[in-house]
Design a protein around this motif. Structure first.
Motif, PDB file in Angstrom:
ATOM      1  N   ILE A 176       0.831  -1.206   0.000  1.00  0.00           N
ATOM      2  CA  ILE A 176       0.000   0.000   0.000  1.00  0.00           C
ATOM      3  C   ILE A 176       0.863   1.253   0.000  1.00  0.00           C
ATOM      4  O   ILE A 176       0.479   2.283  -0.568  1.00  0.00           O
ATOM      5  CB  ILE A 176      -0.955  -0.023   1.213  1.00  0.00           C
ATOM      6  N   LEU A 181       2.068   1.093  -6.839  1.00  0.00           N
ATOM      7  CA  LEU A 181       0.748   0.471  -6.727  1.00  0.00           C
ATOM      8  C   LEU A 181      -0.300   1.345  -7.414  1.00  0.00           C
ATOM      9  O   LEU A 181      -0.422   2.530  -7.131  1.00  0.00           O
ATOM     10  CB  LEU A 181       0.382   0.255  -5.260  1.00  0.00           C
ATOM     11  N   ALA A 186      -4.692  -1.927  -6.183  1.00  0.00           N
ATOM     12  CA  ALA A 186      -5.054  -1.678  -4.784  1.00  0.00           C
ATOM     13  C   ALA A 186      -6.434  -2.218  -4.467  1.00  0.00           C
ATOM     14  O   ALA A 186      -6.649  -2.831  -3.407  1.00  0.00           O
ATOM     15  CB  ALA A 186      -4.998  -0.178  -4.496  1.00  0.00           C
ATOM     16  N   ILE A 201      -6.264   1.769   1.932  1.00  0.00           N
ATOM     17  CA  ILE A 201      -6.474   1.720   0.487  1.00  0.00           C
ATOM     18  C   ILE A 201      -7.557   2.707   0.070  1.00  0.00           C
ATOM     19  O   ILE A 201      -7.398   3.464  -0.900  1.00  0.00           O
ATOM     20  CB  ILE A 201      -6.848   0.281   0.058  1.00  0.00           C
TER      21      ILE A 201
END
Length: 361
Positions: A176, A181, A186, A201
């Motif tokens: 995260i 990402l 995610a 997230i």
């Protein structure tokens, strides 16, 4: 002049002579380019390579320590030492900046987990080397790689690590925090996370779609005039659309509204036909609705309710219909419900839905 006798390879060289010779050759290998031509360096390195292959670990370790800070040592020699026993390889892996990606890949492929862990800790690990490290799936190595802020992760590597994180919860918070990402990754990772990581997230990736909406308002009537004949355009516009509920489906539904369907869930419990109807009214794929209802935590249902404009009491109706009771899990869901705007909740829900529709295709 005395004649030099040929070397008897079967007899060990005197320890001191071999030790001094190795140190002298290592010194020559490390001379700057102004004092040594490339050809001379290669010749000396070949001699040192052969000498070390037939020497004990202590000598190899001393030479590795001596060469670890050099930038011009020949790669064949460095690779031999870096793929040696970990005690020999360690100074090369920790300090030597002359190793190339090609060298690293050989070390990753032929070394032990200890070698790979040290490679994962090095500065500026490239996408190629990171992918090779991740491919082994060793938790210790993966964790070290994810903690390495200077490592670069390619999108396929992140996809692979997200898949691993679904079975290994300790990777999730590290992923995260990675800049590589992406939202789709995610929101896939979301399903394998605990409440804390799920909120992280949502906090980072749940964004509104104002720019998209403003930029595409005139495309909706175009697509409608074409009879929504382009399924890809239709899928993307459904992601952008301000509306979440399926108004056409509501007109044909046995329920007056989505709220009434949630009340039916409270009364009747989970029935396949009812779950499908709620999915249709919410404008999402049946399989996504099933996954949200099967999730033992309350965050997905909270996202659904906020995205579709349902009130908290409608969440409570659905929660009771799923056979769930009040408590800490429901409190976590309330926190998610309160923290998200309708726009942000729609972003999350539509990412999930796009993923399920893509899988269906």
């Amino acid at each position: 002049m005395a004649q030099i006798e040929p070397m008897d390879l079967d007899q060990p060289a005197p320890p001191r002579a071999r030790d001094v010779l190795a140190r002298r050759l290592a010194d020559i290998v490390g001379l700057p380019s102004s004092r040594l031509t490339p050809r001379e360096r290669w010749i000396v390195a070949d001699l040192l390579h052969d000498l070390l292959r037939a020497s004990d670990e202590t000598l190899r370790q001393r030479v590795a320590q001596r060469l670890s800070t050099l930038n011009e040592a020949p790669h064949r020699l460095l690779r031999m030492l870096a793929t040696d026993r970990f005690e020999v390889a360690r100074p090369i892996l920790e300090d030597c900046q002359a190793l190339t990606d090609f060298d690293m890949l050989e070390i990753v492929q032929t070394g032990t987990i200890q070698h790979r862990t040290l490679v994962a800790r090095r500065e500026d690990v490239s996408e190629t080397v990171a992918a090779a490290l991740a491919a082994y799936g060793e938790p210790e190595v993966v964790e070290r790689l994810l903690k390495n802020k200077t490592a670069i992760l390619a999108a396929p590597t992140v996809d692979h690590l997200v898949g691993m994180a679904l079975d290994n919860a300790r990777f999730a918070p590290l992923l995260i925090r990675r800049e590589e990402l992406r939202p789709a990754q995610a929101f896939r990772l979301f399903w394998g996370c605990d409440g804390t990581d799920r909120r992280a997230i949502l906090d980072r990736f749940a964004v509104d779609r104002t720019i998209l909406i403003d930029a595409s308002e005139d495309i909706f009537p175009m697509a409608q005039a074409e009879g929504w004949s382009d399924p890809l355009v239709g899928r993307i516009l459904r992601y952008i659309d301000r509306r979440q509920r399926n108004r056409e489906a509501i007109a044909m539904s046995p329920f007056v509204s989505l709220e009434q369907a949630m009340e039916a869930l409270r009364r009747e419990g989970v029935r396949r036909e009812l779950v499908s109807e709620i999915a249709t009214l919410s404008g999402i794929d049946d399989r996504l609705m099933t996954r949200m209802f099967d999730d033992l935590a309350g965050e997905p249902l909270a996202v659904l309710c906020k995205a579709t404009g349902l009130k908290w009491e409608n969440f409570q109706a659905g929660w009771a219909g799923l056979g769930r009771s009040e408590g800490p899990i429901m409190d976590q869901a309330r926190h998610v419900y309160d923290m998200l705007s309708v726009e942000k909740a729609q972003t999350v829900l539509r990412y999930w839905n796009l993923s399920h529709e893509a899988d269906r295709d």
